[in-house]
Motif scaffolding. Sequence first.
Motif, PDB file in Angstrom:
ATOM      1  N   VAL B  18       0.837  -1.207   0.000  1.00  0.00           N
ATOM      2  CA  VAL B  18       0.000   0.000   0.000  1.00  0.00           C
ATOM      3  C   VAL B  18       0.868   1.251   0.000  1.00  0.00           C
ATOM      4  O   VAL B  18       0.619   2.209  -0.747  1.00  0.00           O
ATOM      5  N   ALA B  19       1.909   1.240   0.832  1.00  0.00           N
ATOM      6  CA  ALA B  19       2.774   2.413   0.901  1.00  0.00           C
ATOM      7  C   ALA B  19       3.439   2.686  -0.440  1.00  0.00           C
ATOM      8  O   ALA B  19       3.549   3.836  -0.877  1.00  0.00           O
ATOM      9  N   THR B  20       3.857   1.621  -1.107  1.00  0.00           N
ATOM     10  CA  THR B  20       4.485   1.808  -2.416  1.00  0.00           C
ATOM     11  C   THR B  20       3.505   2.441  -3.400  1.00  0.00           C
ATOM     12  O   THR B  20       3.861   3.365  -4.144  1.00  0.00           O
ATOM     13  N   LEU B  21       2.278   1.934  -3.393  1.00  0.00           N
ATOM     14  CA  LEU B  21       1.279   2.480  -4.318  1.00  0.00           C
ATOM     15  C   LEU B  21       1.022   3.951  -4.042  1.00  0.00           C
ATOM     16  O   LEU B  21       0.936   4.772  -4.950  1.00  0.00           O
ATOM     17  N   VAL B  22       0.895   4.281  -2.748  1.00  0.00           N
ATOM     18  CA  VAL B  22       0.586   5.678  -2.404  1.00  0.00           C
ATOM     19  C   VAL B  22       1.733   6.588  -2.786  1.00  0.00           C
ATOM     20  O   VAL B  22       1.548   7.620  -3.438  1.00  0.00           O
ATOM     21  N   LEU B  23       2.947   6.218  -2.378  1.00  0.00           N
ATOM     22  CA  LEU B  23       4.079   7.119  -2.597  1.00  0.00           C
ATOM     23  C   LEU B  23       4.435   7.234  -4.072  1.00  0.00           C
ATOM     24  O   LEU B  23       4.903   8.269  -4.520  1.00  0.00           O
ATOM     25  N   SER B  24       4.205   6.171  -4.833  1.00  0.00           N
ATOM     26  CA  SER B  24       4.596   6.237  -6.243  1.00  0.00           C
ATOM     27  C   SER B  24       3.718   7.206  -7.017  1.00  0.00           C
ATOM     28  O   SER B  24       4.123   7.721  -8.046  1.00  0.00           O
ATOM     29  N   GLY B  26       2.556  10.011  -5.697  1.00  0.00           N
ATOM     30  CA  GLY B  26       2.549  11.307  -5.038  1.00  0.00           C
ATOM     31  C   GLY B  26       3.045  12.470  -5.875  1.00  0.00           C
ATOM     32  O   GLY B  26       2.280  13.335  -6.268  1.00  0.00           O
ATOM     33  N   ASP B  27       4.329  12.479  -6.166  1.00  0.00           N
ATOM     34  CA  ASP B  27       4.920  13.687  -6.752  1.00  0.00           C
ATOM     35  C   ASP B  27       5.123  13.598  -8.254  1.00  0.00           C
ATOM     36  O   ASP B  27       5.562  14.555  -8.878  1.00  0.00           O
ATOM     37  N   LYS B  28       4.833  12.444  -8.817  1.00  0.00           N
ATOM     38  CA  LYS B  28       5.187  12.293 -10.224  1.00  0.00           C
ATOM     39  C   LYS B  28       4.237  13.065 -11.139  1.00  0.00           C
ATOM     40  O   LYS B  28       4.653  13.618 -12.146  1.00  0.00           O
ATOM     41  N   GLY B  29       2.963  13.067 -10.786  1.00  0.00           N
ATOM     42  CA  GLY B  29       1.986  13.770 -11.625  1.00  0.00           C
ATOM     43  C   GLY B  29       2.267  15.260 -11.619  1.00  0.00           C
ATOM     44  O   GLY B  29       2.880  15.803 -10.703  1.00  0.00           O
ATOM     45  N   ARG B  30       1.809  15.921 -12.677  1.00  0.00           N
ATOM     46  CA  ARG B  30       1.980  17.368 -12.722  1.00  0.00           C
ATOM     47  C   ARG B  30       1.203  18.014 -11.588  1.00  0.00           C
ATOM     48  O   ARG B  30       0.178  17.494 -11.162  1.00  0.00           O
ATOM     49  N   PRO B  31       1.649  19.145 -11.110  1.00  0.00           N
ATOM     50  CA  PRO B  31       0.884  19.822 -10.073  1.00  0.00           C
ATOM     51  C   PRO B  31      -0.501  20.179 -10.590  1.00  0.00           C
ATOM     52  O   PRO B  31      -0.669  20.493 -11.755  1.00  0.00           O
ATOM     53  N   SER B  32      -1.455  20.098  -9.713  1.00  0.00           N
ATOM     54  CA  SER B  32      -2.838  20.304 -10.124  1.00  0.00           C
ATOM     55  C   SER B  32      -3.030  21.702 -10.700  1.00  0.00           C
ATOM     56  O   SER B  32      -2.557  22.684 -10.149  1.00  0.00           O
ATOM     57  N   ARG B  33      -3.695  21.752 -11.834  1.00  0.00           N
ATOM     58  CA  ARG B  33      -3.921  23.050 -12.465  1.00  0.00           C
ATOM     59  C   ARG B  33      -5.208  23.674 -11.966  1.00  0.00           C
ATOM     60  O   ARG B  33      -5.578  24.754 -12.377  1.00  0.00           O
ATOM     61  N   ARG B  34      -5.877  22.957 -11.120  1.00  0.00           N
ATOM     62  CA  ARG B  34      -7.170  23.451 -10.684  1.00  0.00           C
ATOM     63  C   ARG B  34      -7.007  24.714  -9.853  1.00  0.00           C
ATOM     64  O   ARG B  34      -6.090  24.819  -9.040  1.00  0.00           O
ATOM     65  N   TYR B  35      -7.917  25.649 -10.063  1.00  0.00           N
ATOM     66  CA  TYR B  35      -7.901  26.882  -9.288  1.00  0.00           C
ATOM     67  C   TYR B  35      -8.492  26.642  -7.912  1.00  0.00           C
ATOM     68  O   TYR B  35      -9.521  25.995  -7.773  1.00  0.00           O
ATOM     69  N   ARG B  36      -7.804  27.153  -6.912  1.00  0.00           N
ATOM     70  CA  ARG B  36      -8.367  27.103  -5.564  1.00  0.00           C
ATOM     71  C   ARG B  36      -8.316  28.505  -4.989  1.00  0.00           C
ATOM     72  O   ARG B  36      -7.285  29.169  -5.071  1.00  0.00           O
ATOM     73  N   PRO B  37      -9.415  28.952  -4.426  1.00  0.00           N
ATOM     74  CA  PRO B  37      -9.437  30.318  -3.889  1.00  0.00           C
ATOM     75  C   PRO B  37      -8.353  30.512  -2.849  1.00  0.00           C
ATOM     76  O   PRO B  37      -8.176  29.679  -1.972  1.00  0.00           O
ATOM     77  N   GLY B  38      -7.633  31.604  -2.973  1.00  0.00           N
ATOM     78  CA  GLY B  38      -6.568  31.901  -2.036  1.00  0.00           C
ATOM     79  C   GLY B  38      -5.203  31.467  -2.526  1.00  0.00           C
ATOM     80  O   GLY B  38      -4.193  32.023  -2.119  1.00  0.00           O
ATOM     81  N   ARG B  39      -5.169  30.459  -3.391  1.00  0.00           N
ATOM     82  CA  ARG B  39      -3.883  30.068  -3.976  1.00  0.00           C
ATOM     83  C   ARG B  39      -3.583  30.968  -5.169  1.00  0.00           C
ATOM     84  O   ARG B  39      -4.499  31.432  -5.842  1.00  0.00           O
ATOM     85  N   PRO B  40      -2.309  31.217  -5.422  1.00  0.00           N
ATOM     86  CA  PRO B  40      -1.981  32.078  -6.572  1.00  0.00           C
ATOM     87  C   PRO B  40      -2.395  31.431  -7.882  1.00  0.00           C
ATOM     88  O   PRO B  40      -2.305  30.210  -8.056  1.00  0.00           O
ATOM     89  N   TYR B  41      -2.840  32.268  -8.759  1.00  0.00           N
ATOM     90  CA  TYR B  41      -3.271  31.827 -10.086  1.00  0.00           C
ATOM     91  C   TYR B  41      -2.301  32.424 -11.085  1.00  0.00           C
ATOM     92  O   TYR B  41      -2.325  33.627 -11.342  1.00  0.00           O
TER      93      TYR B  41
END
Lengths: 149, 92
Positions: B18-24, B26-41
């Motif tokens: 499970v840990a391997t699946l979760v950690l693998s 984690g960081d590989k995908g591109r950072p989310s492009r979704r807008y979130r209020p308060g985060r810089p756009y």
Amino acid sequence: MTVGEHTSAALEHVGGPTAPAEPEPDISAVLDGPFTTRQLLRLDDALRVADQQTGLTFSVYLGELAEPARESAEQLHKQVEHAATAVLIAVSPNQRVLEIVTGPDARKRISDRDAKLAALSMAAAFAGGDLAGGVLAGLDQLASHAGRH
Amino acid sequence: MSTFLVFVCIPLGIIAVVATLVLSRGDKGRPSRRYRPGRPYDFQPIWFLASPEHVRAVQNGHAQPALEAAVVENSAGERVLPGSTGGASDRW
């Protein structure tokens, strides 16, 4: 290439706003934007349907607005072709500002109260972090208030 | 010995999987492009229109006319419109 072919070919592109005459940075700017491909397609479709049904020119601007935001949104609105019948939705996520600008002729079909109503629902969606959903909802409301032409 | 295998090795193995699946993931995908209020756009400005050839990225707000149109110009060469514009504003 005929005009019809040109249009359909351009619309088959992801997000729609990619025309052969335009240079590459446009495409990357749109594709690197905050929207997924599916959201871009839906937005493009919503804009086209709104234009066709109402006869007005809807456009959506997403980015920084110089202060004061209202004036700069109106400046943008003036740049649209047939600005009298144009409706501009300007959204600045960083400033958390939303401006809807309607041209003099469009204002007769979309009253300021209708625009405020659409702005409220858009702001509610934006506050929840849903940029695409808010824009789509606003477009839909504005187009239905404008009625068919 | 078999007790040790069942109660220690198997749970540890499951945890490791499970840990391997979760950690693998984690960081590989591109950072989310979704807008979130308060985060810089920090995306380039985009302008969507139904007619694709009329959309282009705008540099520095509205320095250049984005759309060609037969609009009235005043004495200063600025594009002006007869009548007043309407609309609404909101914040969130």
